[in-house]
Design a protein around this motif. Structure first.
Motif, mmCIF file in Angstrom:
data_model
loop_
_atom_site.group_PDB
_atom_site.id
_atom_site.type_symbol
_atom_site.label_atom_id
_atom_site.label_comp_id
_atom_site.label_asym_id
_atom_site.label_seq_id
_atom_site.Cartn_x
_atom_site.Cartn_y
_atom_site.Cartn_z
ATOM 1 N N THR A 314 0.786 -1.227 0.000
ATOM 2 C CA THR A 314 0.000 0.000 0.000
ATOM 3 C C THR A 314 0.819 1.279 0.000
ATOM 4 O O THR A 314 1.759 1.428 0.768
ATOM 5 N N PRO A 315 0.452 2.197 -0.895
ATOM 6 C CA PRO A 315 1.103 3.499 -0.933
ATOM 7 C C PRO A 315 0.426 4.496 0.002
ATOM 8 O O PRO A 315 0.768 5.665 -0.007
ATOM 9 N N TYR A 508 -10.015 7.003 -1.210
ATOM 10 C CA TYR A 508 -9.013 7.223 -2.254
ATOM 11 C C TYR A 508 -9.394 6.580 -3.580
ATOM 12 O O TYR A 508 -8.850 6.904 -4.626
ATOM 13 N N LYS A 509 -10.350 5.664 -3.537
ATOM 14 C CA LYS A 509 -10.782 5.031 -4.797
ATOM 15 C C LYS A 509 -11.818 5.888 -5.529
ATOM 16 O O LYS A 509 -12.269 5.535 -6.617
ATOM 17 N N ARG A 510 -12.220 6.978 -4.931
ATOM 18 C CA ARG A 510 -13.155 7.952 -5.520
ATOM 19 C C ARG A 510 -14.368 7.290 -6.195
ATOM 20 O O ARG A 510 -14.650 7.543 -7.377
ATOM 21 N N PRO A 511 -15.113 6.485 -5.443
ATOM 22 C CA PRO A 511 -16.252 5.785 -6.059
ATOM 23 C C PRO A 511 -17.294 6.737 -6.631
ATOM 24 O O PRO A 511 -18.055 6.361 -7.513
ATOM 25 N N GLU A 512 -17.306 7.987 -6.132
ATOM 26 C CA GLU A 512 -18.348 8.905 -6.595
ATOM 27 C C GLU A 512 -17.887 9.817 -7.718
ATOM 28 O O GLU A 512 -18.609 10.739 -8.093
ATOM 29 N N LEU A 513 -16.718 9.595 -8.254
ATOM 30 C CA LEU A 513 -16.231 10.515 -9.281
ATOM 31 C C LEU A 513 -17.201 10.613 -10.460
ATOM 32 O O LEU A 513 -17.424 11.693 -11.008
ATOM 33 N N GLU A 545 -16.070 5.210 8.331
ATOM 34 C CA GLU A 545 -17.299 5.994 8.195
ATOM 35 C C GLU A 545 -17.383 6.707 6.838
ATOM 36 O O GLU A 545 -18.405 6.634 6.168
ATOM 37 N N PRO A 546 -16.318 7.408 6.426
ATOM 38 C CA PRO A 546 -16.419 8.069 5.106
ATOM 39 C C PRO A 546 -16.727 7.071 4.000
ATOM 40 O O PRO A 546 -17.540 7.352 3.119
ATOM 41 N N GLY A 547 -16.133 5.893 4.066
ATOM 42 C CA GLY A 547 -16.394 4.864 3.065
ATOM 43 C C GLY A 547 -17.870 4.478 3.053
ATOM 44 O O GLY A 547 -18.487 4.317 2.003
ATOM 45 N N PRO A 592 -9.204 5.752 -9.104
ATOM 46 C CA PRO A 592 -8.486 6.081 -7.863
ATOM 47 C C PRO A 592 -7.791 7.446 -7.949
ATOM 48 O O PRO A 592 -7.603 7.978 -9.037
ATOM 49 N N ARG A 593 -7.452 7.933 -6.777
ATOM 50 C CA ARG A 593 -6.655 9.155 -6.717
ATOM 51 C C ARG A 593 -5.198 8.740 -6.868
ATOM 52 O O ARG A 593 -4.638 8.089 -6.002
ATOM 53 N N LYS A 594 -4.615 9.082 -7.971
ATOM 54 C CA LYS A 594 -3.252 8.673 -8.269
ATOM 55 C C LYS A 594 -2.286 9.296 -7.269
ATOM 56 O O LYS A 594 -2.446 10.471 -6.967
ATOM 57 N N PRO A 595 -1.273 8.615 -6.774
ATOM 58 C CA PRO A 595 -0.859 7.234 -7.056
ATOM 59 C C PRO A 595 -1.230 6.288 -5.920
ATOM 60 O O PRO A 595 -0.402 5.514 -5.477
ATOM 61 N N LEU A 596 -2.455 6.336 -5.450
ATOM 62 C CA LEU A 596 -2.792 5.596 -4.236
ATOM 63 C C LEU A 596 -3.290 4.173 -4.474
ATOM 64 O O LEU A 596 -3.497 3.414 -3.540
#
Ligand SMILES: *Cc1c(COP(=O)(O)O)cnc(C)c1O
Length: 717
Positions: A314-315, A508-513, A545-547, A592-596
């Protein structure tokens, strides 16, 4: 401790069917799957493809009947012959590359906190487990003498229940041991293996279970034994449950107990592979053993280093386990035993400041005690070298010893039968043996478009049949509301372009983008002749919680008529759901939010099934995208300006969908075949399958890390 149930007696002619069911080898061999499907198809579906459970519930009459059915027996005999052939001693790829005498009693021990081998063994949470499970299967295929070590987790990871207003509830179910493909591991003298683990100032017992995975073996520890105190019995109950304190204790049991279990089983591994830092206490146990056999601390540490491989995953800084020293000191106290004087140097091995002050960091411990380290994609290795700079003071970035071995997926596990059949016919009958042969995959071009399209359409229709079945079940058995049945995907159209997004719900995976501009998205979904639909699935970590809020907002969109019933959220993402999704969607989305994103693997599973990737250039996609095998989302904004990056990436995503993805999918020839689309599909299969399979990955591990370390330790360097 659960007693291992025995399967009923079977008719003589098929008396090895229980053996076939209890070796997960069946799960990636089509003929073995056919055997269980033919046994009782409705039961096969009801049990979610669990042959152990199937055999425990099937009627004796049915067994007698198939034992006289020549067609069934032909499949049965072929499956048994295949299993025997796998387990027979014969020359494998490993024998060609391994140093002489690298035999089965000197295996490679592979430690991981989770393993995802099959839905009938729910001891995984997500990507890390899938990688470990796929690695075991591939080790079997290549003949690598790998033994996995992990936990049994009688309550596993949670099942996800989503309320009518979209809130995730975690439901823990006790595993029905009788239905799982496990058995007690036995010592040479035939007794069940139980090991004593020093934990703090007490001793905890752990039972050891064995899982067969073709040639590979997996050993799982379970502390739920009557001899243990109630709180110790709970230690291995759940995966990633509990607080910091539970977690340290789990990791002590995994590290110290795992090493002891292997010894108790008569195994003396030649190499120790730590899959993520959770298992790094393995090295502490081994240093102790070295000192007890007469070495100095430095010699013992050096010996451990020569034989330890570490893969970091994990980064995200917070994703690395780090504990306050006092916790480690308390729970590791038993590990020093007579070696109290080495307490300080051992604690120093884990000391690292990863942003929150100096803590005992499991990744730091693993980095300091391993002779070979890798990140799981090129980009991730680069990020790791930067992120852990403090480990190598004064060493320039390029020279820091972290190599890249990009993840892969076990193709035989993830490929749909409909696609595999096309490979058999048009690529090569022995494509499974030649998976990493890039030239061979050029023959994907020979698959007739019409047939490929037929397979893709069939897979999409299986996906929707699965949604309807689940929706009906929820309606009937769980008293779901009509809205919940709609959200489950029952309104989706079987012909529309279907985008899949399934992974853990983490910020960080930005599911709502894709919801960045609601009107633009609604317009895109609703075009009369070119509809688009999106399927979401995934769990949020219980403490995230945010997830959970991301999940809830997406769930509410699935219920919002503004999106025309073209968004679905599928409950309880697991290996079973994942198979349907990666095979049945048309496009696989990742934002995802690069580079995560260290690597990501779900996109690889989709790609080998001819589902092109539509993704940010992060993780594996940064090195896989060729310009013609899918689409790259790149808004071009600086990634550390989050607001700007979200806006730019969302715009880039919409543009790709509007201008490229949707038009290509709906451009049809006179026979309604999307020729342009299928060109991308074929490029996807051709480029991804050989390079992002565990075949390529595990060969890299062997050639770049295992063999060099083995040779070095043989030479006694
Ligand atoms: C493949 C898989 C994952 C990992 O997917 P990523 O793309 O790496 O996030 C997680 N969960 C399940 C059930 C999977 O099958």
């Amino acid at each position: 401790m659960a007693t291992y149930p025995t399967l009923p007696a079977f008719p003589d002619r098929i008396n090895r069917i229980g053996e076939l069911a209890s070796d997960l080898w069946w799960s990636w061999h089509p003929v073995a799957r056919t055997v269980f499907r033919e046994l009782d198809y409705p039961l096969w579906r009801i049990t979610a493809h669990n042959p152990v459970r199937l055999l425990r519930t099937i009627s004796p009459e049915r067994l007698e009947q198939v034992a006289r059915d020549p067609k069934f027996l032909a499949h049965y005999d072929e499956a048994i012959a295949g299993l025997d052939d796998t387990c027979a001693a014969r020359t494998t790829w490993w024998h060609q590359v391994a140093p002489n005498g690298q035999g089965a009693n000197r295996p490679i021990a592979y430690f991981s906190a989770e393993f995802a081998l099959h839905q009938s063994l729910p001891i995984y949470a997500g990507g890390l487990g899938v990688l470990a499970g796929d690695t075991c299967k591939e080790a079997s295929d290549l003949g690598i003498p790998l033994v996995g070590v992990g936990f049994m987790y009688p309550q596993g990871y949670f099942h996800q229940d989503v309320t009518a207003d979209g809130w995730q509830h975690e439901v823990y179910e006790r595993l029905n041991w009788a239905d799982a493909p496990i058995q007690p591991a036995r010592r040479a003298d035939g007794t069940a293996c139980v090991v004593a683990v020093p934990l703090g100032n007490r001793t905890v017992l752990a039972a050891v279970f064995e899982v067969r995975v073709g040639r590979a073996r997996l050993y799982l520890l379970d502390t739920d034994l009557e001899e243990n105190a109630p709180w110790d019995r709970e230690l291995s109950a759940r995966l990633y449950g509990g607080n910091h304190e539970t977690r340290v204790q789990q990791e002590v049991v995994l590290g110290l107990g795992g090493v002891r279990a292997l010894h108790a089983l008569g195994l003396e591994p030649a190499l120790w592979h730590l899959n993520e830092g959770h298992a790094a206490f393995v090295t502490v146990q081994r240093i102790r053993e070295g000192i007890e056999s007469g070495a100095t601390f430095d010699e013992a540490l050096e010996r451990v280093r020569r034989t330890t491989v570490f893969t970091t995953h994990t980064p995200v800084a917070a994703g690395h386990d780090a504990f306050p020293f006092h916790l480690v000191e308390t729970h590791l106290a038993g590990a020093w035993g007579s070696l109290g004087t080495y307490r300080d140097p051992i604690l120093a091995l884990g000391a690292y400041d990863n942003g929150g002050g100096v803590m005992f960091n499991m990744t730091a411990l693993a980095l300091r005690t391993s002779g070979a380290v890798n990140g799981v994609s090129r980009l991730h290795a680069q990020v790791t070298r930067k992120m852990w700079a403090g480990m190598w003071p004064g060493v320039p970035e390029e020279a820091r010893p972290v190599r890249a071995i990009t993840n892969g997926v076990h193709a035989a596990t993830w490929v749909a039968a409909e696609i595999a059949t096309l490979f058999d016919e048009f690529v090569a009958p022995d494509w499974r043996e030649r998976l990493d042969d890039r030239e061979m995959w050029g023959r994907v071009a020979d698959i007739p478009d019409v047939e490929l399209w037929k397979a893709r359409q069939a897979l999409r229709s299986f996906l929707f049949a699965f949604f309807r079945e689940r929706g009906r079940h929820r309606w009937m058995a769980e008293r779901a509301t009509p809205a919940q049945v709609v959200a489950a995907g029952t309104l989706l159209s079987p012909d529309a372009l279907t985008i899949g997004f399934a992974r853990r719900f983490a910020a960080y995976k930005r599911p709502e983008l894709i919801f960045y501009d609601l009107d633009r998205l609604a317009r895109l979904l609703a075009v009369e002749r070119r509809p688009v639909q999106i399927v979401f699935a995934g769990k949020a970590h219980p403490a995230d919680e945010p997830g959970k809020h991301h999940l809830q907002r997406i769930y509410c969109r699935a219920l919002d008529p503004a999106f025309s019933g073209r968004i679905a959220f599928v409950n309880d993402y697991d290996l079973h759901v994942a198979h349907f999704l990666v095979q049945g969607c048309d496009v696989w989305l990742n934002t995802p939010r690069k580079p995560l994103e260290a690597s990501g693997t779900s996109g690889m599973k989709a790609a080998i099934n001819g589902v092109p990737h539509l993704s940010i250039g992060d993780g594996w996609w940064a090195e896989a995208y060729t310009g013609s095998n899918g689409w790259l989302i790149d808004g071009g904004a600086p990634p550390d300006d989050w607001g700007a990056a979200d806006a730019a990436d969302a715009d880039a995503l919409y543009r790709l969908l509007e201008e490229q993805v949707v038009p290509a999918f709906y451009e049809r020839d006179e026979n309604d075949v999307p020729r342009r689309w299928l060109r991308v599909v074929k490029e996807t299969i051709r480029t991804v399958t050989p390079s992002f399979s565990t075949r390529r990955m595990l060969k890299d591990y062997v050639e770049q890390m295992y063999v060099p370390l083995l040779l070095q330790s043989k030479a006694g360097v």
